[in-house]
Scaffold this active site. Sequence first.
Site, PDB file in Angstrom:
ATOM      1  N   SER A 145       0.819  -1.219   0.000  1.00  0.00           N
ATOM      2  CA  SER A 145       0.000   0.000   0.000  1.00  0.00           C
ATOM      3  C   SER A 145       0.850   1.264   0.000  1.00  0.00           C
ATOM      4  O   SER A 145       1.932   1.314   0.597  1.00  0.00           O
ATOM      5  CB  SER A 145      -0.875  -0.009   1.259  1.00  0.00           C
ATOM      6  N   GLU A 147       0.282   3.580   1.776  1.00  0.00           N
ATOM      7  CA  GLU A 147       0.396   4.001   3.183  1.00  0.00           C
ATOM      8  C   GLU A 147       1.745   3.588   3.779  1.00  0.00           C
ATOM      9  O   GLU A 147       2.055   3.957   4.903  1.00  0.00           O
ATOM     10  CB  GLU A 147      -0.751   3.417   4.012  1.00  0.00           C
ATOM     11  N   TYR A 170      -1.393   0.587  10.424  1.00  0.00           N
ATOM     12  CA  TYR A 170      -1.675  -0.091   9.147  1.00  0.00           C
ATOM     13  C   TYR A 170      -0.463  -0.001   8.221  1.00  0.00           C
ATOM     14  O   TYR A 170      -0.026  -1.006   7.646  1.00  0.00           O
ATOM     15  CB  TYR A 170      -2.896   0.570   8.471  1.00  0.00           C
TER      16      TYR A 170
HETATM   17  P1  NAP Z   1     -11.443  -4.530   1.699  1.00  0.00           P
HETATM   18  O1  NAP Z   1     -12.569  -4.249   0.770  1.00  0.00           O
HETATM   19  O2  NAP Z   1     -11.443  -3.907   3.035  1.00  0.00           O
HETATM   20  O3  NAP Z   1     -11.361  -6.126   1.860  1.00  0.00           O
HETATM   21  C1  NAP Z   1     -10.542  -6.720   2.815  1.00  0.00           C
HETATM   22  C2  NAP Z   1     -10.752  -8.206   2.738  1.00  0.00           C
HETATM   23  O4  NAP Z   1      -9.901  -8.847   3.704  1.00  0.00           O
HETATM   24  C3  NAP Z   1     -12.182  -8.678   3.083  1.00  0.00           C
HETATM   25  O5  NAP Z   1     -12.531  -9.734   2.224  1.00  0.00           O
HETATM   26  C4  NAP Z   1     -12.036  -9.180   4.502  1.00  0.00           C
HETATM   27  O6  NAP Z   1     -12.984 -10.153   4.857  1.00  0.00           O
HETATM   28  C5  NAP Z   1     -10.657  -9.809   4.409  1.00  0.00           C
HETATM   29  N1  NAP Z   1     -10.062 -10.078   5.715  1.00  0.00           N
HETATM   30  C6  NAP Z   1      -9.933  -9.239   6.771  1.00  0.00           C
HETATM   31  N2  NAP Z   1      -9.330  -9.855   7.802  1.00  0.00           N
HETATM   32  C7  NAP Z   1      -9.073 -11.121   7.396  1.00  0.00           C
HETATM   33  C8  NAP Z   1      -8.498 -12.258   8.005  1.00  0.00           C
HETATM   34  N3  NAP Z   1      -8.073 -12.221   9.264  1.00  0.00           N
HETATM   35  N4  NAP Z   1      -8.390 -13.401   7.298  1.00  0.00           N
HETATM   36  C9  NAP Z   1      -8.837 -13.461   6.022  1.00  0.00           C
HETATM   37  N5  NAP Z   1      -9.400 -12.422   5.383  1.00  0.00           N
HETATM   38  C10 NAP Z   1      -9.525 -11.263   6.063  1.00  0.00           C
HETATM   39  O7  NAP Z   1     -10.048  -4.164   0.998  1.00  0.00           O
HETATM   40  P2  NAP Z   1      -9.712  -3.807  -0.528  1.00  0.00           P
HETATM   41  O8  NAP Z   1      -9.942  -2.357  -0.739  1.00  0.00           O
HETATM   42  O9  NAP Z   1     -10.348  -4.798  -1.407  1.00  0.00           O
HETATM   43  O10 NAP Z   1      -8.140  -4.004  -0.517  1.00  0.00           O
HETATM   44  C11 NAP Z   1      -7.564  -5.281  -0.801  1.00  0.00           C
HETATM   45  C12 NAP Z   1      -6.153  -5.325  -0.247  1.00  0.00           C
HETATM   46  O11 NAP Z   1      -5.366  -4.293  -0.821  1.00  0.00           O
HETATM   47  C13 NAP Z   1      -6.038  -5.128   1.263  1.00  0.00           C
HETATM   48  O12 NAP Z   1      -4.961  -5.906   1.707  1.00  0.00           O
HETATM   49  C14 NAP Z   1      -5.697  -3.656   1.412  1.00  0.00           C
HETATM   50  O13 NAP Z   1      -5.003  -3.442   2.621  1.00  0.00           O
HETATM   51  C15 NAP Z   1      -4.829  -3.447   0.193  1.00  0.00           C
HETATM   52  N6  NAP Z   1      -4.829  -2.116  -0.378  1.00  0.00           N
HETATM   53  C16 NAP Z   1      -5.985  -1.495  -0.707  1.00  0.00           C
HETATM   54  C17 NAP Z   1      -5.958  -0.256  -1.316  1.00  0.00           C
HETATM   55  C18 NAP Z   1      -7.221   0.444  -1.731  1.00  0.00           C
HETATM   56  O14 NAP Z   1      -7.167   1.649  -2.004  1.00  0.00           O
HETATM   57  N7  NAP Z   1      -8.349  -0.248  -1.837  1.00  0.00           N
HETATM   58  C19 NAP Z   1      -4.729   0.359  -1.608  1.00  0.00           C
HETATM   59  C20 NAP Z   1      -3.564  -0.315  -1.270  1.00  0.00           C
HETATM   60  C21 NAP Z   1      -3.610  -1.561  -0.685  1.00  0.00           C
HETATM   61  P3  NAP Z   1     -14.439  -9.752   5.491  1.00  0.00           P
HETATM   62  O15 NAP Z   1     -15.304  -9.426   4.289  1.00  0.00           O
HETATM   63  O16 NAP Z   1     -14.840 -10.967   6.199  1.00  0.00           O
HETATM   64  O17 NAP Z   1     -14.210  -8.563   6.369  1.00  0.00           O
HETATM   65  O1  F7E Z   2      -9.213   8.091   3.799  1.00  0.00           O
HETATM   66  C1  F7E Z   2      -9.730  11.562   4.949  1.00  0.00           C
HETATM   67  C2  F7E Z   2      -8.754  10.721   5.741  1.00  0.00           C
HETATM   68  O2  F7E Z   2     -10.129   6.007   4.753  1.00  0.00           O
HETATM   69  C3  F7E Z   2      -8.750   8.965   2.782  1.00  0.00           C
HETATM   70  C4  F7E Z   2      -7.284   2.151   2.238  1.00  0.00           C
HETATM   71  O3  F7E Z   2      -7.781   1.461   1.124  1.00  0.00           O
HETATM   72  O4  F7E Z   2      -6.036   3.661   0.848  1.00  0.00           O
HETATM   73  C5  F7E Z   2      -7.027   3.607   1.849  1.00  0.00           C
HETATM   74  O5  F7E Z   2      -6.602   4.317   3.004  1.00  0.00           O
HETATM   75  C6  F7E Z   2      -8.554  10.351   3.356  1.00  0.00           C
HETATM   76  C7  F7E Z   2      -7.732  10.396   4.643  1.00  0.00           C
HETATM   77  O6  F7E Z   2      -8.487   5.912   2.819  1.00  0.00           O
HETATM   78  C8  F7E Z   2     -13.009  11.126   6.432  1.00  0.00           C
HETATM   79  O7  F7E Z   2      -8.225  11.446   6.829  1.00  0.00           O
HETATM   80  C9  F7E Z   2     -11.736  12.787   5.842  1.00  0.00           C
HETATM   81  O8  F7E Z   2      -6.811  11.450   4.534  1.00  0.00           O
HETATM   82  O9  F7E Z   2     -10.761   6.658   2.390  1.00  0.00           O
HETATM   83  P1  F7E Z   2      -9.754   6.625   3.457  1.00  0.00           P
HETATM   84  P2  F7E Z   2      -6.946   5.858   3.262  1.00  0.00           P
HETATM   85  O10 F7E Z   2      -6.768   6.121   4.690  1.00  0.00           O
HETATM   86  O11 F7E Z   2      -6.197   6.713   2.297  1.00  0.00           O
HETATM   87  C10 F7E Z   2      -4.763   3.103   1.220  1.00  0.00           C
HETATM   88  C11 F7E Z   2      -3.838   3.229   0.034  1.00  0.00           C
HETATM   89  C12 F7E Z   2      -4.877   1.734   1.765  1.00  0.00           C
HETATM   90  O12 F7E Z   2      -3.980   0.913   1.603  1.00  0.00           O
HETATM   91  C13 F7E Z   2      -5.995   1.479   2.705  1.00  0.00           C
HETATM   92  O13 F7E Z   2      -6.253   0.083   2.821  1.00  0.00           O
HETATM   93  O14 F7E Z   2      -9.817  10.894   3.686  1.00  0.00           O
HETATM   94  N1  F7E Z   2     -11.077  11.653   5.549  1.00  0.00           N
HETATM   95  N2  F7E Z   2     -12.929  12.491   6.398  1.00  0.00           N
HETATM   96  C14 F7E Z   2     -11.823  10.592   5.888  1.00  0.00           C
HETATM   97  N3  F7E Z   2     -11.625   9.278   5.789  1.00  0.00           N
HETATM   98  C15 F7E Z   2     -12.598   8.440   6.216  1.00  0.00           C
HETATM   99  N4  F7E Z   2     -12.435   7.114   6.105  1.00  0.00           N
HETATM  100  N5  F7E Z   2     -13.766   8.914   6.764  1.00  0.00           N
HETATM  101  C16 F7E Z   2     -14.024  10.258   6.890  1.00  0.00           C
HETATM  102  O15 F7E Z   2     -15.078  10.657   7.359  1.00  0.00           O
END
Ligand code: NAP
Ligand code: F7E
Length: 340
Positions: A145, A147, A170
């Site tokens: 990520s 992050e 995270y």
């Molecule tokens: P998501 O929608 O939050 O899905 C997370 C998945 O992980 C869900 O299927 C969840 O299952 C499963 N999970 C959580 N804890 C687990 C455990 N202990 N054992 C097995 N499965 C578990 O995430 P996403 O947005 O699809 O992201 C996919 C991956 O990419 C994650 O690893 C995330 O950290 C990473 N990532 C995401 C982004 C982004 O912007 N979306 C960017 C960079 C990296 P449940 O449905 O049961 O909760």
């Molecule tokens: O926040 C701001 C918050 O929770 C984005 C995950 O997929 O991307 C994701 O992480 C921004 C932040 O995503 C609210 O402070 C303001 O600056 O949608 P987010 P994230 O934290 O960037 C990375 C790449 C991952 O890997 C992660 O798994 O939005 N913000 N107000 C808020 N965020 C949330 N959630 N809720 C608010 O009300």
Amino acid sequence: MAAAKKKTAPKKPARTTQKGKTAIITGVTGQDGSYLAELLLGKGYQVYGVMRRVSSFGSTGRIDHLLDNPNFHKVYADLDDGPSIDALVAKVKPDEFYNLGAMSHVRVSFEVPRYTIATNTLGVLTALEAIRQHSPHTKFYQASSSEMFGDPGVPVPFNEKTPMIPQSPYGVSKLASYHLVQQYKNGYGLFATTGILFNHESPRRGENFVTKKISLAVARIKKGLQDKLELGNLDAKRDWGWSPEFVEAIYQIMQHDKPDTFVVATGETHTIREFVEEAFKHVGLNWKDYVTFHEKLLRPNEVPKLLGDATKIRKTLGWKPAKKFKDIVREMVDHDLQNL
Ligand code: NAP
Ligand code: F7E
């Protein structure tokens, strides 16, 4: 008399399909996992989708349409339950293992830091060890990520060589697992690969991430079902892409001829305020009439600006994103308007 024509056995029909590859996907019930399952099934894979047992309705909402597919195999396992992952790898010995499962919410990771490390770091170690012990030919993909970056002192854009100084439990959990992947690749010769994905969204995004929270609220406000939208930091900047396109990048990273690391990003960054403004404007409303601030939504540490440089994946694998920022906002809002 001419010899009787020798009877030849009828030719076997040419094989029209190859035996499908097998893949395990953790996180199959999540946003990316559901798109990846669709992609792999479309390519003829046998997909083993790892699910957790949950008590609530709707946890399979993103994959309900796949559950009857004969090539989709639902399996119960958990990254926090080592033996279940170990047994699964030993049994399936898949061609590919996509580790998308995670505690993926950055703000929540400040509240459950130990759990975050357990799932996102020890879970990766568990999977890598299972592959090393039982199935060393299995290719492994780790969902890293943006992050993992985040120090405000490091200039953007971020690429594969940028120093990584995470700002949240995270981010730390993902950076530790990133290093484990390198260790298993270099130390044991596993095909252990990773993509450093910047934020990517879709109508399937979880409802407590900011984009989906906004699109859903805008749809509800437009339909008179909600009055206000409470948000935290509007100044943060994110490089937002489109999940189905990023999942295609994940697949390509796995098909590369060697295990490597790739940044996956759009190369554009926008504030949360711009996202809000565009979403309300799309339905003819002024965001300032509806959005309120609440400090509970701030984080102890924030990553103020994310912007990725995806030159390497473009040049090496030919991947580049197509969906633009405004289209992402509009498609998410339109979806929620239609599906409320
Ligand atoms: P998501 O929608 O939050 O899905 C997370 C998945 O992980 C869900 O299927 C969840 O299952 C499963 N999970 C959580 N804890 C687990 C455990 N202990 N054992 C097995 N499965 C578990 O995430 P996403 O947005 O699809 O992201 C996919 C991956 O990419 C994650 O690893 C995330 O950290 C990473 N990532 C995401 C982004 C982004 O912007 N979306 C960017 C960079 C990296 P449940 O449905 O049961 O909760
Ligand atoms: O926040 C701001 C918050 O929770 C984005 C995950 O997929 O991307 C994701 O992480 C921004 C932040 O995503 C609210 O402070 C303001 O600056 O949608 P987010 P994230 O934290 O960037 C990375 C790449 C991952 O890997 C992660 O798994 O939005 N913000 N107000 C808020 N965020 C949330 N959630 N809720 C608010 O009300």
